[in-house]
Design a protein around this motif. Structure first.
Motif, PDB file in Angstrom:
ATOM      1  N   ILE A 134      26.424  43.891 -49.545  1.00 44.72           N
ATOM      2  CA  ILE A 134      27.317  43.357 -48.508  1.00 44.72           C
ATOM      3  C   ILE A 134      26.747  42.042 -47.995  1.00 44.72           C
TER       4      ILE A 134
ATOM      5  N   ALA B 259      27.437  37.698 -49.087  1.00 50.70           N
ATOM      6  CA  ALA B 259      27.133  36.783 -50.194  1.00 50.70           C
ATOM      7  C   ALA B 259      26.459  35.519 -49.709  1.00 50.70           C
TER       8      ALA B 259
ATOM      9  N   VAL C 147      22.444  33.678 -49.457  1.00 46.93           N
ATOM     10  CA  VAL C 147      21.407  33.508 -50.473  1.00 46.93           C
ATOM     11  C   VAL C 147      20.658  34.820 -50.743  1.00 46.93           C
ATOM     12  N   ILE C 148      20.480  35.617 -49.707  1.00 49.79           N
ATOM     13  CA  ILE C 148      19.748  36.876 -49.880  1.00 49.79           C
ATOM     14  C   ILE C 148      20.583  37.888 -50.670  1.00 49.79           C
ATOM     15  N   GLY C 149      21.829  38.085 -50.241  1.00 43.83           N
ATOM     16  CA  GLY C 149      22.701  39.035 -50.935  1.00 43.83           C
ATOM     17  C   GLY C 149      22.920  38.645 -52.385  1.00 43.83           C
TER      18      GLY C 149
ATOM     19  N   LEU D  44      30.358  42.186 -51.655  1.00 43.27           N
ATOM     20  CA  LEU D  44      31.451  42.099 -50.699  1.00 43.27           C
ATOM     21  C   LEU D  44      31.146  41.007 -49.678  1.00 43.27           C
ATOM     22  N   GLU D  45      32.109  40.127 -49.463  1.00 40.63           N
ATOM     23  CA  GLU D  45      31.908  39.012 -48.534  1.00 40.63           C
ATOM     24  C   GLU D  45      33.129  38.922 -47.619  1.00 40.63           C
ATOM     25  N   SER D  46      32.878  38.828 -46.323  1.00 41.66           N
ATOM     26  CA  SER D  46      33.989  38.808 -45.372  1.00 41.66           C
ATOM     27  C   SER D  46      34.659  37.429 -45.269  1.00 41.66           C
ATOM     28  N   GLU D  47      33.918  36.384 -45.649  1.00 38.74           N
ATOM     29  CA  GLU D  47      34.514  35.044 -45.608  1.00 38.74           C
ATOM     30  C   GLU D  47      35.255  34.755 -46.909  1.00 38.74           C
TER      31      GLU D  47
ATOM     32  N   ILE E  76      24.808  31.212 -42.846  1.00 37.12           N
ATOM     33  CA  ILE E  76      23.605  30.426 -42.511  1.00 37.12           C
ATOM     34  C   ILE E  76      23.077  29.704 -43.746  1.00 37.12           C
ATOM     35  N   SER E  77      23.252  30.336 -44.907  1.00 35.41           N
ATOM     36  CA  SER E  77      22.709  29.758 -46.146  1.00 35.41           C
ATOM     37  C   SER E  77      23.238  28.360 -46.447  1.00 35.41           C
TER      38      SER E  77
ATOM     39  N   ARG F 121      23.893  26.181 -44.085  1.00 38.31           N
ATOM     40  CA  ARG F 121      23.639  25.313 -42.929  1.00 38.31           C
ATOM     41  C   ARG F 121      22.166  25.127 -42.633  1.00 38.31           C
ATOM     42  N   ASN F 122      21.324  25.488 -43.567  1.00 39.46           N
ATOM     43  CA  ASN F 122      19.902  25.358 -43.225  1.00 39.46           C
ATOM     44  C   ASN F 122      19.389  23.953 -43.569  1.00 39.46           C
ATOM     45  N   SER F 123      18.107  23.738 -43.308  1.00 40.04           N
ATOM     46  CA  SER F 123      17.542  22.393 -43.453  1.00 40.04           C
ATOM     47  C   SER F 123      17.106  22.088 -44.881  1.00 40.04           C
ATOM     48  N   GLU F 124      17.219  23.067 -45.768  1.00 37.81           N
ATOM     49  CA  GLU F 124      16.885  22.892 -47.198  1.00 37.81           C
ATOM     50  C   GLU F 124      15.414  22.584 -47.439  1.00 37.81           C
ATOM     51  N   VAL F 125      14.591  23.076 -46.555  1.00 40.08           N
ATOM     52  CA  VAL F 125      13.152  22.889 -46.722  1.00 40.08           C
ATOM     53  C   VAL F 125      12.579  24.104 -47.457  1.00 40.08           C
TER      54      VAL F 125
END
Ligand SMILES: Cc1cc2nc3c(=O)[nH]c(=O)nc-3n(C[C@H](O)[C@H](O)[C@H](O)COP(=O)(O)OP(=O)(O)OC[C@H]3O[C@@H](n4cnc5c(N)ncnc54)[C@H](O)[C@@H]3O)c2cc1C
Length: 124
Positions: free
Chosen positions: A11, A13, A15-17, A34-37, A44-45, A47-51
């Motif tokens: 549950i 999708a 980066v972790i899922g 399964l992804e609700s969006e 969050i995956s 929108r992160n800083s990609e560091v």
């Protein structure tokens, strides 16, 4: 009524899922994510800083520190194998006030102990 049989359901999708689902699928299991969006990876995956973190701030020997350091190596390997560009731009940690010097020494000590030889721990 149509029925679908699967071995595993993941549950979420992000980066972790997706990484977990991939890992399960690579063992031959039939996996549903399964992804609700509307799309994958829009939480969050996306929108992160990609560091790619060094793990330098986590308590030594903690799971966070261990996973961050081992995960970082795996991530660089994965990027190389799949031709995903990345920039290893390094990081400079500085004290901006004398009362931060002890914290800086502690970080340096931790880096030298846990992360050498990859990090340059130059004297202050
Ligand atoms: C501002 C910020 C900066 C960051 N910078 C970095 C960085 O530079 N480097 C780094 O390594 N990490 C960084 N992180 C951390 C990193 O982004 C997260 O740890 C990681 O993206 C979490 O992934 P996730 O798959 O757990 O969560 P998400 O990407 O949020 O995925 C969870 C998914 O589950 C879905 N979902 C939730 N509930 C349900 C449900 N009931 N049913 C179906 N689907 C559901 C959501 O829609 C979403 O798509 C940062 C985090 C933040 C907030």
């Amino acid at each position: 009524m149509h029925k679908e049989y699967v071995d595993c359901i993941v549950i979420g999708a992000g980066v972790i899922g997706l990484a977990i689902a991939r890992s399960l699928a690579l063992t031959g299991r039939h996996v549903f994510v399964l992804e609700s969006e509307k799309c994958i990876g829009t939480g969050i995956s996306s929108r992160n800083s990609e560091v790619i973190h060094a793990g330098i701030y986590y308590p030594p020997q903690s799971l966070k520190a261990k996973f961050c350091v081992s995960g970082r190596a795996l991530l660089y390997d994965y990027a190389k194998v799949h031709n995903i560009p990345y920039k290893k731009c390094e990081k400079m940690i500085v004290a901006t006030h004398s009362n931060q010097m002890q914290a800086l020494y502690d970080i340096r000590k931790r880096a030298a102990k846990d992360l050498e030889p990859e990090l340059n721990c130059l004297g202050a």
